[in-house]
Design a protein around this motif. Structure first.
Motif, mmCIF file in Angstrom:
data_model
loop_
_atom_site.group_PDB
_atom_site.id
_atom_site.type_symbol
_atom_site.label_atom_id
_atom_site.label_comp_id
_atom_site.label_asym_id
_atom_site.label_seq_id
_atom_site.Cartn_x
_atom_site.Cartn_y
_atom_site.Cartn_z
ATOM 1 N N TYR A 196 0.534 -17.556 -0.871
ATOM 2 C CA TYR A 196 1.309 -16.626 -0.040
ATOM 3 C C TYR A 196 2.285 -17.398 0.866
ATOM 4 O O TYR A 196 3.451 -17.018 1.003
ATOM 5 C CB TYR A 196 0.383 -15.769 0.821
ATOM 6 N N LEU A 197 1.782 -18.473 1.473
ATOM 7 C CA LEU A 197 2.644 -19.281 2.352
ATOM 8 C C LEU A 197 3.736 -19.982 1.548
ATOM 9 O O LEU A 197 4.876 -20.102 2.013
ATOM 10 C CB LEU A 197 1.793 -20.316 3.099
ATOM 11 N N LEU B 282 -7.117 2.780 9.134
ATOM 12 C CA LEU B 282 -6.669 4.170 9.256
ATOM 13 C C LEU B 282 -5.864 4.593 8.041
ATOM 14 O O LEU B 282 -6.055 5.682 7.485
ATOM 15 C CB LEU B 282 -5.825 4.320 10.525
ATOM 16 N N TYR B 283 -4.936 3.722 7.612
ATOM 17 C CA TYR B 283 -4.082 4.033 6.455
ATOM 18 C C TYR B 283 -4.683 3.343 5.230
ATOM 19 O O TYR B 283 -4.369 2.199 4.925
ATOM 20 C CB TYR B 283 -2.649 3.568 6.717
ATOM 21 N N MET B 284 -5.552 4.068 4.524
ATOM 22 C CA MET B 284 -6.385 3.469 3.495
ATOM 23 C C MET B 284 -5.636 3.123 2.209
ATOM 24 O O MET B 284 -6.036 2.224 1.478
ATOM 25 C CB MET B 284 -7.541 4.413 3.157
ATOM 26 N N PHE B 285 -4.581 3.861 1.891
ATOM 27 C CA PHE B 285 -3.899 3.629 0.623
ATOM 28 C C PHE B 285 -3.209 2.271 0.643
ATOM 29 O O PHE B 285 -2.497 1.928 1.584
ATOM 30 C CB PHE B 285 -2.886 4.731 0.344
ATOM 31 N N SER B 286 -3.419 1.495 -0.426
ATOM 32 C CA SER B 286 -2.778 0.193 -0.588
ATOM 33 C C SER B 286 -1.967 0.217 -1.878
ATOM 34 O O SER B 286 -2.464 0.674 -2.912
ATOM 35 C CB SER B 286 -3.829 -0.918 -0.658
ATOM 36 N N ASN B 287 -0.748 -0.279 -1.808
ATOM 37 C CA ASN B 287 0.158 -0.159 -2.954
ATOM 38 C C ASN B 287 -0.435 -0.750 -4.230
ATOM 39 O O ASN B 287 -0.409 -0.128 -5.288
ATOM 40 C CB ASN B 287 1.489 -0.847 -2.631
ATOM 41 N N ARG B 288 -1.013 -1.960 -4.164
ATOM 42 C CA ARG B 288 -1.535 -2.601 -5.366
ATOM 43 C C ARG B 288 -2.895 -2.061 -5.776
ATOM 44 O O ARG B 288 -3.357 -2.359 -6.884
ATOM 45 C CB ARG B 288 -1.638 -4.123 -5.168
ATOM 46 N N LEU C 156 2.002 -11.555 5.773
ATOM 47 C CA LEU C 156 0.997 -11.243 6.804
ATOM 48 C C LEU C 156 -0.006 -10.227 6.299
ATOM 49 O O LEU C 156 -1.207 -10.307 6.606
ATOM 50 C CB LEU C 156 1.695 -10.726 8.071
ATOM 51 N N GLU C 157 0.456 -9.248 5.513
ATOM 52 C CA GLU C 157 -0.449 -8.246 4.950
ATOM 53 C C GLU C 157 -1.450 -8.911 3.996
ATOM 54 O O GLU C 157 -2.650 -8.628 4.040
ATOM 55 C CB GLU C 157 0.347 -7.168 4.211
ATOM 56 N N ASN C 158 -0.941 -9.790 3.129
ATOM 57 C CA ASN C 158 -1.818 -10.486 2.187
ATOM 58 C C ASN C 158 -2.807 -11.387 2.913
ATOM 59 O O ASN C 158 -3.982 -11.481 2.535
ATOM 60 C CB ASN C 158 -0.979 -11.319 1.203
ATOM 61 N N LEU C 159 -2.352 -12.070 3.960
ATOM 62 C CA LEU C 159 -3.243 -12.925 4.745
ATOM 63 C C LEU C 159 -4.332 -12.106 5.418
ATOM 64 O O LEU C 159 -5.504 -12.518 5.459
ATOM 65 C CB LEU C 159 -2.435 -13.698 5.797
ATOM 66 N N ASP C 160 -3.975 -10.943 5.942
ATOM 67 C CA ASP C 160 -4.952 -10.091 6.611
ATOM 68 C C ASP C 160 -6.004 -9.597 5.626
ATOM 69 O O ASP C 160 -7.208 -9.611 5.925
ATOM 70 C CB ASP C 160 -4.238 -8.907 7.265
ATOM 71 N N LEU C 161 -5.565 -9.162 4.426
ATOM 72 C CA LEU C 161 -6.511 -8.679 3.422
ATOM 73 C C LEU C 161 -7.438 -9.799 2.972
ATOM 74 O O LEU C 161 -8.663 -9.608 2.869
ATOM 75 C CB LEU C 161 -5.742 -8.113 2.218
ATOM 76 N N ALA C 162 -6.867 -10.986 2.726
ATOM 77 C CA ALA C 162 -7.687 -12.122 2.314
ATOM 78 C C ALA C 162 -8.689 -12.505 3.405
ATOM 79 O O ALA C 162 -9.836 -12.864 3.110
ATOM 80 C CB ALA C 162 -6.791 -13.319 1.981
ATOM 81 N N TYR C 163 -8.256 -12.421 4.661
ATOM 82 C CA TYR C 163 -9.146 -12.731 5.795
ATOM 83 C C TYR C 163 -10.333 -11.764 5.838
ATOM 84 O O TYR C 163 -11.474 -12.181 6.023
ATOM 85 C CB TYR C 163 -8.352 -12.662 7.098
ATOM 86 N N GLN C 164 -10.041 -10.462 5.688
ATOM 87 C CA GLN C 164 -11.100 -9.456 5.733
ATOM 88 C C GLN C 164 -12.115 -9.682 4.621
ATOM 89 O O GLN C 164 -13.337 -9.624 4.845
ATOM 90 C CB GLN C 164 -10.501 -8.037 5.618
#
Length: 568
Positions: free
Chosen positions: A450-451, A198-204, A465-473
């Protein structure tokens, strides 16, 4: 000038290791340093806009006599790069917090876009935020959802860690620490952790930022250490307005809830599928052209010798006195069967229509093969006729001998193909195991840092958690793209579907349809040309007719009148 006890971030810049080779704290220090000093002067200004032109920044490291530019203008990210992004929000925000501007979504511009604030703000002179400007761009991180070319997407994905981030510029000079990876002033990553779709903008993955001025935004003041804006009511409203704009733009244009996104993704995915199919066709065509070229170069002389041998045998059979004994004829039949198997092995099989530069060589090779097949057919007919003239008590033994001869040839061919097939299967099994092994390790390798950062307090739990989620996707998509075509191909083989035959047929059909389209286009161009010429001729005819009519009303002598009468 000499400085003692310099910061670790500066010491790390003297390392000669490339960024990808540096590890741990050193790598983070280099990355943080680049994020801090890149785009120190606003590089996102267009021609004609007021901007700073007499201020340059660079960082140079010296290792002995070796000079290395760590930051310079040549490798900066500017408006020309920014304009290539597929999603852009650009416009002015007035003192009421209303955004007025334009939006670029999936490469398409939409003008006259307005975003109203969440509520009507009541401010005083010391709490008003003032008008400011927003110019922010991003791109689809998932390749299959992007309208960018492969080269553009790879470039943005590579440089986003270095140049990405939502920055704040005051009078075109960057306000720190906004835009760095460890800063989330507008809470972009916080929202993404709740709903990334839903919130498409990502800081990096964002480039650009917000432009403020000392004149119009006096209440957005720097802290004493010049590390950020003072946390007052004006800055809170300023942040809330920017957040609201990004949320609304995502909902209306590029986020999961956008109808436009659903429509565009369907087009983009279909386009990528078509491009992938076209690339596969080209790949198969190149493979077939290489196979045919190699076969012709390797087998042409053998095919010529075989054709000549068939010709010699046919000449021998033309003389009835050459084969008077049954055993001689049966031995010849056995030799012919062996030569027939050799001819089949030399055949090129199915070929695509478009052979490019090897077309001439292929036609010559095909003519040799056709000649050999014609001679072989004539030879077999002659041998069968000759065998009929012999009075034989046991016809079964002749047929059985011929059967064994043909079976031996077929068994030899089967052994050749089965040996080659087993070798390929063995190699492919090893490659599949290697792919599986690498895939199993990939997620761990990409996320272990990340860990580690979390364990050593270099990163927050939220960020981890955000980085883990992006890497998972991303890893989930890569797994599907790797294994799904593989399994589909194996299932097709199990169901005895000829993939190569279908592919070559598809290539040939594609070539035929393209040729038809070219013919239709040529015919259409011809029709347009004829129509244009027809209009021109009609215009000339009308002009001539008007001229003749006017000429007839003038004073003409008898000779001129007679001449005019002869053409009217």
């Amino acid at each position: 000038m000499f400085i003692a006890g310099i910061h670790d971030d500066l010491i790390a810049q003297l390392s000669t290791d490339a960024g990808s080779e540096a590890q741990g704290a050193e790598f983070r220090a280099k990355e943080r340093f680049l994020q801090t000093l890149n785009s120190f002067v606003n590089p996102f200004k267009r021609d004609g806009e007021e901007q700073i032109t007499d201020f340059n920044t660079s960082v140079v490291a010296w290792n002995g006599n070796l000079q290395r530019f760590i930051i310079d203008e040549v490798r900066n990210f500017d408006i020309s790069n920014f304009d290539q992004l597929e999603h852009i929000v650009e416009g002015s925000i007035d003192e009421s917090g209303i955004f007025s501007g334009k939006v670029k979504a999936f490469g398409e511009w939409f003008d006259n876009i307005t975003v109203k604030p969440k509520s009507a703000y009541k401010t005083r002179k010391d709490t008003r935020f003032g008008p400011f400007f927003l110019r922010l761009g991003t791109f689809e991180v998932t390749r299959k959802n992007s309208t960018l070319s492969d080269e553009q997407h790879a470039t943005f994905d590579r440089i986003r860690d270095q140049f990405g981030g939502v920055m704040v510029f005051r009078d075109d000079l960057r306000v720190m620490p906004y835009g760095r990876e460890d800063n989330d002033f507008f809470e972009i990553e916080k929202r993404r952790s709740k709903n990334a779709g839903l919130y498409m903008f990502s800081n990096r993955a964002c480039f650009g930022g917000v432009y403020i001025t000392k004149e119009h935004n006096p209440n957005l003041r720097d802290k004493a250490g010049r590390e950020g804006i003072i946390d007052n009511k004006a800055s809170k409203l300023f942040r809330e307005i920017v957040e609201n704009i990004l949320i609304e733009i995502a909902k209306r244009f590029i986020g999961r809830s956008s109808n436009l996104r659903e429509e565009k993704l369907e087009e983009i995915n279909a386009k990528h599928a078509a491009l992938k199919a076209d690339e596969d066709r080209k790949k198969l065509l190149r493979k077939e052209q290489k196979r045919i070229r190699t076969s012709i170069q390797r087998d042409r002389i053998s095919l010529e010798h075989l054709r000549n041998e068939f010709y010699e045998i046919s000449q021998l059979l033309s003389d009835k006195n050459n084969f008077k004994e049954l055993e001689e004829l049966l031995q010849l039949k056995e030799n012919i069967d062996i030569l027939d198997g050799t001819l089949k092995n030399l055949s090129l099989g199915s070929v695509p229509r478009n052979l490019g530069s090897i077309e001439k060589d292929y036609r010559q090779y095909r003519d040799l093969e056709i000649d050999a097949k014609i001679l072989l057919k004539q030879i077999n007919n002659s041998v069968y006729s000759a065998l009929d003239h012999f009075t034989v008590k046991d016809d079964y033994s002749i047929a059985e001998k011929d059967f064994r001869s043909k079976a031996a040839i077929l068994h030899a061919k089967i052994r050749k193909f089965s040996s080659k097939g087993r070798n390929i299967l063995k190699e492919e099994t090893l490659r599949f195991d290697e792919i599986t092994n690498n895939t199993n390790k990939a997620f761990h390798e990409k996320t272990s840092q990340y860990l580690s950062d979390l364990q050593e307090n270099r990163s927050s739990l939220k960020k981890t958690l955000e980085n883990l989620d992006l890497a998972y996707q991303i890893q989930d998509i890569e797994i599907n793209q790797t294994y799904a075509p593989y399994i589909t191909a194996l299932e097709s083989l199990r169901e005895e579907i000829d993939l190569e035959g279908l592919a070559i047929s598809s290539v040939n059909e594609n070539t035929r349809l393209k040729k038809q389209v070219e013919q239709v286009n040529a015919l259409a161009q011809l029709g347009i040309t004829v129509e244009i010429i027809g209009h021109e001729i009609e215009g000339f005819d009308m002009t001539i007719e008007r001229g003749i009519n006017r000429l007839s009303s003038t004073n003409l002598d008898e000779y001129q009148e007679n001449t005019l009468s002869s053409i009217t």
